[in-house]
Design a protein around this motif. Structure first.
Motif, PDB file in Angstrom:
ATOM      1  N   ARG A   1       0.836  -1.198   0.000  1.00  0.00           N
ATOM      2  CA  ARG A   1       0.000   0.000   0.000  1.00  0.00           C
ATOM      3  C   ARG A   1       0.873   1.250   0.000  1.00  0.00           C
ATOM      4  O   ARG A   1       1.944   1.268   0.588  1.00  0.00           O
ATOM      5  CB  ARG A   1      -0.947   0.016   1.187  1.00  0.00           C
TER       6      ARG A   1
ATOM      7  N   SER B   1       4.256  10.803   3.450  1.00  0.00           N
ATOM      8  CA  SER B   1       4.016   9.586   2.672  1.00  0.00           C
ATOM      9  C   SER B   1       4.962   8.466   3.079  1.00  0.00           C
ATOM     10  O   SER B   1       6.109   8.714   3.468  1.00  0.00           O
ATOM     11  CB  SER B   1       4.215   9.870   1.179  1.00  0.00           C
TER      12      SER B   1
ATOM     13  N   ASP C   1      -0.816  13.241   4.643  1.00  0.00           N
ATOM     14  CA  ASP C   1      -2.006  13.965   5.083  1.00  0.00           C
ATOM     15  C   ASP C   1      -1.565  15.078   6.026  1.00  0.00           C
ATOM     16  O   ASP C   1      -0.380  15.418   6.059  1.00  0.00           O
ATOM     17  CB  ASP C   1      -3.017  13.013   5.738  1.00  0.00           C
TER      18      ASP C   1
ATOM     19  N   CYS D   1       8.558  -1.009   5.760  1.00  0.00           N
ATOM     20  CA  CYS D   1       8.072   0.243   5.199  1.00  0.00           C
ATOM     21  C   CYS D   1       9.194   0.991   4.501  1.00  0.00           C
ATOM     22  O   CYS D   1      10.327   0.995   4.979  1.00  0.00           O
ATOM     23  CB  CYS D   1       7.516   1.156   6.295  1.00  0.00           C
TER      24      CYS D   1
ATOM     25  N   LEU E   1       0.774   5.018   1.235  1.00  0.00           N
ATOM     26  CA  LEU E   1       0.085   5.954   2.121  1.00  0.00           C
ATOM     27  C   LEU E   1       0.551   7.358   1.759  1.00  0.00           C
ATOM     28  O   LEU E   1       1.716   7.706   1.977  1.00  0.00           O
ATOM     29  CB  LEU E   1       0.387   5.632   3.582  1.00  0.00           C
TER      30      LEU E   1
END
Length: 144
Positions: free
Chosen positions: A119, A129, A124, A142, A121
């Motif tokens: 995924r 990110s 925000d 990650c 991300l």
């Protein structure tokens, strides 16, 4: 009480050398030379009883700054989410679209090595990110 000077990160896996060589490519780590008296790791493993062949492998940061990674064969497969995972810091100091572009490029390189992109991300108001991935045996990590 003495302070701890080093840490090693250990991975349980089915194929230690395969997973170790993947992480060497991800992090720029190096595999050690084969044990003394052996020209290759294959020669070393061939000298062991069948049940011990390929039971472990390790790699390390050639600069000495990062932790040693140790990979050990276990009989059971991965069944649930990791309780601990690595964050590969590919976008340190970058923000916004520049960060996301660097993360996506690194993601593409790692997918070519056998990783899976789980995924993306996107930033925000609270977080920058990052990209959730899995290594060649399904361990989560990650790109950060």
């Amino acid at each position: 009480m003495p302070s701890i000077k080093q840490v090693q990160i250990t991975f349980d896996c089915a194929d230690p050398e395969r997973v170790a060589r993947f992480w060497c490519e991800v992090l720029g780590y190096v595999a050690p030379p084969p044990p003394e008296g052996f020209a290759t790791w294959d020669a070393y493993n061939g000298s062991l009883p069948p049940e011990q062949r390929g039971a472990w492998f390790a790699c390390s940061d050639p600069t000495g700054a990062g932790p040693r990674l140790y990979f050990q064969r276990v009989p059971e497969g991965k069944a649930v989410k990791n309780r601990v995972h690595l964050d590969v810091r590919a976008g340190t100091g970058l923000v916004g679209e520049e960060r996301l572009a660097v993360l996506r490029a690194e993601c593409a390189r790692l997918v070519a090595l056998g990783a899976v992109c789980e995924r993306v991300l996107v930033a925000d108001e609270d977080n920058e990110s990052c990209i959730g991935m899995r290594d060649v045996e399904g361990n989560e990590f990650c790109l950060d």
